[in-house]
Motif scaffolding. Structure first.
Motif, PDB file in Angstrom:
ATOM      1  N   UNK A  30       0.793  -1.247   0.000  1.00 59.89           N
ATOM      2  CA  UNK A  30       0.000   0.000   0.000  1.00 59.89           C
ATOM      3  C   UNK A  30       0.819   1.288   0.000  1.00 59.89           C
ATOM      4  N   UNK A  31       1.897   1.344   0.747  1.00 56.13           N
ATOM      5  CA  UNK A  31       2.673   2.581   0.808  1.00 56.13           C
ATOM      6  C   UNK A  31       3.185   2.997  -0.570  1.00 56.13           C
ATOM      7  N   UNK A  32       3.649   2.037  -1.355  1.00 56.17           N
ATOM      8  CA  UNK A  32       4.124   2.357  -2.709  1.00 56.17           C
ATOM      9  C   UNK A  32       2.972   2.719  -3.633  1.00 56.17           C
ATOM     10  N   UNK A  33       1.855   2.055  -3.487  1.00 56.44           N
ATOM     11  CA  UNK A  33       0.692   2.437  -4.289  1.00 56.44           C
ATOM     12  C   UNK A  33       0.305   3.884  -3.987  1.00 56.44           C
ATOM     13  N   UNK A  34       0.313   4.244  -2.710  1.00 55.43           N
ATOM     14  CA  UNK A  34      -0.029   5.613  -2.323  1.00 55.43           C
ATOM     15  C   UNK A  34       0.969   6.619  -2.901  1.00 55.43           C
ATOM     16  N   UNK A  35       2.253   6.274  -2.895  1.00 51.78           N
ATOM     17  CA  UNK A  35       3.249   7.169  -3.487  1.00 51.78           C
ATOM     18  C   UNK A  35       3.022   7.337  -4.981  1.00 51.78           C
ATOM     19  N   UNK A  36       2.608   6.272  -5.650  1.00 53.71           N
ATOM     20  CA  UNK A  36       2.326   6.362  -7.086  1.00 53.71           C
ATOM     21  C   UNK A  36       1.190   7.357  -7.318  1.00 53.71           C
ATOM     22  N   UNK A  37       0.113   7.211  -6.547  1.00 56.44           N
ATOM     23  CA  UNK A  37      -1.023   8.135  -6.700  1.00 56.44           C
ATOM     24  C   UNK A  37      -0.640   9.565  -6.334  1.00 56.44           C
ATOM     25  N   UNK A  38       0.184   9.720  -5.312  1.00 51.77           N
ATOM     26  CA  UNK A  38       0.630  11.063  -4.933  1.00 51.77           C
ATOM     27  C   UNK A  38       1.406  11.712  -6.069  1.00 51.77           C
ATOM     28  N   UNK A  39       2.264  10.938  -6.713  1.00 56.18           N
ATOM     29  CA  UNK A  39       3.053  11.466  -7.835  1.00 56.18           C
ATOM     30  C   UNK A  39       2.154  11.871  -8.996  1.00 56.18           C
ATOM     31  N   UNK A  40       1.058  11.154  -9.167  1.00 52.54           N
ATOM     32  CA  UNK A  40       0.118  11.466 -10.249  1.00 52.54           C
ATOM     33  C   UNK A  40      -0.819  12.620  -9.886  1.00 52.54           C
TER      34      UNK A  40
END
Length: 111
Positions: A30-40
């Motif tokens: 989840x933490x990496x998924x959240x970082x991906x969405x944050x970057x987008x």
């Protein structure tokens, strides 16, 4: 793409490749998924992911997101919860640092 191929690809993924993925790799924690969405630019989706997660890495990303939002007292709470020091450099540097650390951790766990 099946999950095994997706995981294999993430193991060797560089920071640039991670940020340029067209879709969020669902095999990531989840933490990496959240970082991906944050970057987008989808702060709300990123926050939703870490808010529902109950792990130390998600707490770290949660701190970053509240720092990005400008809610520093809430960010400090999540830094303490994640056992990470409060980041003082730019938000983009923090995103890169956290992402690199978590990609390495993900690769090590799935090696």
């Amino acid at each position: 793409m099946n999950v095994e191929k997706e995981i294999f690809g993430v193991l060797f993924m560089q920071l640039n490749e991670f940020a340029q993925q067209e879709k969020c790799p669902t095999s990531l924690f989840p933490a990496l998924q959240a970082l991906w969405y944050a970057k987008k630019g989808d702060w709300h989706k990123a926050h939703e992911i870490v808010q529902e997660a109950d792990d130390i890495d998600s707490a770290w990303v949660h701190a970053y997101l509240h720092r990005q939002e400008g809610d520093l007292s809430n960010a400090r709470y999540w830094y303490r919860h994640s056992r990470q020091r409060e980041f003082t450099a730019s938000l983009s540097q923090e995103w890169e640092y956290i992402t690199q650390e978590l990609l390495k951790k993900f690769a090590h766990i799935n090696a």
